[in-house]
Design an enzyme around this catalytic site. Structure first.
Site, PDB file in Angstrom:
ATOM      1  N   CYS B  95     -42.749  30.202  40.848  1.00  0.00           N
ATOM      2  CA  CYS B  95     -42.585  30.606  42.240  1.00  0.00           C
ATOM      3  C   CYS B  95     -41.806  29.557  43.049  1.00  0.00           C
ATOM      4  CB  CYS B  95     -43.958  30.893  42.839  1.00  0.00           C
ATOM      5  SG  CYS B  95     -43.913  32.116  44.140  1.00  0.00           S
ATOM      6  N   ARG B 129     -41.223  41.480  50.853  1.00  0.00           N
ATOM      7  CA  ARG B 129     -42.027  40.639  49.981  1.00  0.00           C
ATOM      8  C   ARG B 129     -42.369  41.412  48.716  1.00  0.00           C
ATOM      9  NH1 ARG B 129     -43.753  35.676  51.283  1.00  0.00           N
ATOM     10  NH2 ARG B 129     -45.314  34.848  49.871  1.00  0.00           N
ATOM     11  N   HIS B 196     -47.259  34.240  38.698  1.00  0.00           N
ATOM     12  CA  HIS B 196     -48.425  33.355  38.722  1.00  0.00           C
ATOM     13  C   HIS B 196     -49.589  34.212  38.212  1.00  0.00           C
ATOM     14  CE1 HIS B 196     -48.592  35.078  42.821  1.00  0.00           C
ATOM     15  NE2 HIS B 196     -49.872  35.045  42.624  1.00  0.00           N
TER      16      HIS B 196
END
Ligand SMILES: [Zn+2]
Lengths: 456, 247
Positions: B95, B129, B196
């Site tokens: 990330c 997002r 993640h």
């Protein structure tokens, strides 16, 4: 009174009884959706009927329990108090609650309101409800996938508090560094509460802590005591930031089992039928709200004693000759608290842990790696991983060195396995994320071990 | 074999997404195989002994924390990190850490923040997002199973230069930029990804792939086999659920 509001109330009420009749559960927020469709201003208009006013409770952890405490304090005035149901903490839930106690004339039959409100909904709730007090409990890492990041959340809360009516008060947890920062920028001074008992605190931050740095200069904060998560007595080594001076300080904290605590709040001894350090915060917060509203210390203390744990938060029952305690945990800080308390205060040895990843739980389960499951390692005898993400949990336990049963996604089967492994007379703990708790509770109701929650 | 060392960059500031899971996986799996293993925490400031690190881990942070590590990274970490990687150490960046491997990050206002420049890639702020579970086809890496699963939560859109190979191709989710179907990067001993959701615990095959890459320089060619039934079952369940949801 506009006819539209009365119509909204009638429509909302009809929806509520319908969903209860058809067995669709508590019917807690759907009436709010319907009523707001009929009259978008329905909550604003109904809230004006509250002669005493309203209290809004927000923060990551403890909203439901603290709302119940505040409810008990207000009810004893005496007063008719309207409150939203646990978990129904968006604007629809608050609206549904108001409608439930409104007459068909569109007038609210209550003197005070207590609304637990999700952090992201706070600006809208403050605008519509125009509360007398807003209580901000804490800001922990929680469900980042839903709301974006904590700094953003802090700014949202600050913006909402700036919009408070002139005579209203912000009651803030000084021990949470982010809240300490946002509160010190408010135009009117908030009422600060916190714990002040270094003997009861730890000396270092847990892994899950995430407010580690000074908001002014970026230096690593020094903690003289850590009570829960990153809440404690902090200061910046460069001297530009520190915990605000406490207006209401909780001292001489005593914890006994999972259902009793006592502390000294500025000379007033306060006891509650709740356990664990995180509940010491909830009790201190509710006491601070009472003081902010001008109530007497001895009266508040008397009322706080009457409250037991909220539905599903720390619920106990007996069945099949065994004792069970349901513990709700929604994020790393909450999970660490209930793990530690159940082990240290109640000698927990048998657990069913249920992890779901539905919207209300947060769809990202990576947070389980921030939970200190290693705490279970020395003393635990049985852990049954369950829920939609039972296998992820089992992997987490494996890497924590905790020997667990095979993951059992189905809650009923997991419960059966726990029963097999728990002798009669023994005590088992049921640790759940939010929707897992709802499912588990529904299961326990079907088995006749618990009553449905809308009748409690 | 001496000690297997994981170097964790900024553990206190860049750790929002359960990154501890990645560290625990690397360390515990090494221990289960009989190696001694430890974690070197590389917070802000000068550190010695980076040449002993086998695998570096660089996770994601919130915007404010990322800003706090930025100067330290470029001034104090870039040089010794580059040297260690040239010496055969491996790096897993997730990330925010992944974005910082590239040439720059460009904000919505067009401002550019230089990265480490270790790899020919760059990142632009996106309007949307990307959030959710991800399944990636990594058959190009020769791994078994041939998928990775994880969770992504990012608004940056990363684009790889023409010479770079992605870690894999997205089967579910957005990946690097939501446009070209790529996810992450695999460049020699350097691995970058948006996954993640604690990537390594549920992708033990990737954990071992990275560990093997790092231990080449110590003469380790293959690792003793571990029982990964539990990890792979968790992997399979999420993969099947997510892929079923797309059809
Ligand atoms: Zn400072």
């Amino acid at each position: 009174m506009p006819v539209r509001t009365a119509l909204a109330v009638v429509a909302g009420k009809a929806t509520g009884s319908l969903s209860r009749l058809t067995g669709r559960g508590g019917g807690t927020t759907f009436p709010g959706d319907v009523a707001r469709y009929v009259d978008p201003q329905v909550l604003r208009r109904l809230a004006r009927d509250l002669k005493g006013g309203a209290v809004i409770v927000t923060g990551t952890n403890g909203k439901t329990t603290t709302s119940r405490l505040v409810h008990a304090v207000l009810e004893g005035i005496p007063a008719r108090v309207v409150a939203n149901r646990a978990g129904a903490n968006l604007i629809y839930g608050a609206t549904a609650a108001a409608i439930a106690v409104a007459g068909v004339d569109g007038r609210l039959r209550a003197d005070w309101g207590v609304f637990e409100i999700d952090e992201a909904t706070l600006p809208a709730a403050v605008d519509e409800i125009q509360p007398r007090a807003v209580l901000v409990l804490n800001l922990f890492r929680d469900q980042l996938d839903r709301y974006g990041e904590l700094e953003l959340m802090a700014r949202t809360i600050q913006r909402a508090l700036e919009q408070l009516p002139e005579q209203s008060v912000a009651v803030l947890n000084a021990d949470d560094p982010r809240i300490g920062e946002l509160g010190s920028h408010l135009r009117r001074k908030p009422l600060w509460f916190g714990l002040d008992d270094r003997g009861a605190g730890a000396q270092s931050l847990p892994h899950a802590a995430d407010a580690r740095t000074c908001p002014r200069c970026g230096a690593t904060l020094v903690f003289d005591a850590v009570y829960v998560g990153h809440d404690g007595e902090y200061r910046c080594p460069n001297g530009d930031f520190a915990r605000p001076a406490l207006d209401i300080a909780g001292r001489h904290l005593r914890l006994e089992g999972l259902d009793w605590l006592g502390l000294n709040l500025d000379g007033q001894i306060v006891e509650a039928r709740l356990g664990g350090t995180y509940n010491a915060y909830n009790v201190t917060a509710a006491y601070a709200v009472g003081r902010a509203l001008g109530l007497e210390p001895a009266y508040i203390a008397e009322r706080l004693k009457t409250v037991a744990a909220a539905f599903g938060r720390q619920e106990r029952f007996e069945a099949t000759g065994r004792r069970f305690t349901i513990l709700l945990a929604k994020n790393p800080t909450g999970f660490n608290s209930v793990l530690r308390d159940s082990i240290e205060l109640a000698r927990g040895k048998r657990y069913l842990i249920a992890l779901n990843d539905r919207i209300a739980d947060g769809t990202d389960v990576s947070w389980i790696w921030d939970v200190d499951f290693e705490l279970l390692k020395p003393s635990v005898q049985i852990v049954v991983p369950s829920g939609d993400r039972a296998h992820d949990l089992a992997v987490r336990l494996k890497y924590a060195g905790v020997k667990a049963e095979a993951p059992q996604a189905d809650l009923g089967r997991a419960l059966d396995r726990l029963l097999e492994l728990t002798p009669e007379g023994e005590h088992a703990f049921l640790l759940c994320t939010y929707t897992a708790m709802l499912d588990l509770r529904a299961l326990l109701v079907r088995r006749g071990w618990l009553r449905p929650y809308w009748s409690t | 074999m001496t000690t297997f060392t994981v170097g964790w960059l900024y553990p206190d500031l860049m750790n929002i997404y359960g990154d501890r899971g990645n560290i625990l996986t690397l360390v515990e799996r090494a221990r289960w195989r009989g190696f001694s293993a430890n974690v070197m925490e590389l917070g802000k400031g000068v550190h010695h002994g980076l040449e002993d690190v086998d695998v570096f881990f660089f996770g994601g942070g919130q915007d404010r924390e990322q800003a706090l590590v930025y100067d330290d990274l470029l001034e104090l970490k870039a040089e010794p990190l580059t040297r260690a990687l040239a010496g055969g150490a491996a790096l897993l960046a997730v990330c925010g850490g992944y974005q910082l491997l590239g040439h720059y990050y460009q904000t919505a206002q067009g401002e550019r923040f230089p990265g480490l420049g270790l790899l020919d890639l760059h990142t632009e702020a996106g309007a949307r997002r990307c959030i959710g579970n991800v399944v990636v086809d990594v058959s190009g890496l020769g791994l078994e199973p041939s998928t990775l699963i994880g969770f992504e939560n990012h608004s940056g859109r990363t684009f790889l230069g023409p010479q770079l190979t992605p870690l894999g191709r997205v089967m579910a989710g957005s990946g690097n930029n939501g446009e070209d179907g790529t996810e992450g990067v695999a460049a020699g001993n350097i691995f970058g990804t948006y996954l993640h959701g604690s990537l390594l615990p549920k992708n033990p095959h990737l954990a071992d792939h990275i560990t093997t890459a790092a231990l080449q320089r110590r003469g380790v060619r293959s690792l003793p086999v571990l029982d990964d039934a539990l990890e792979l079952e968790a992997h399979r369940r999420v993969r099947d659920r997510e892929l079923a949801g797309r059809r």
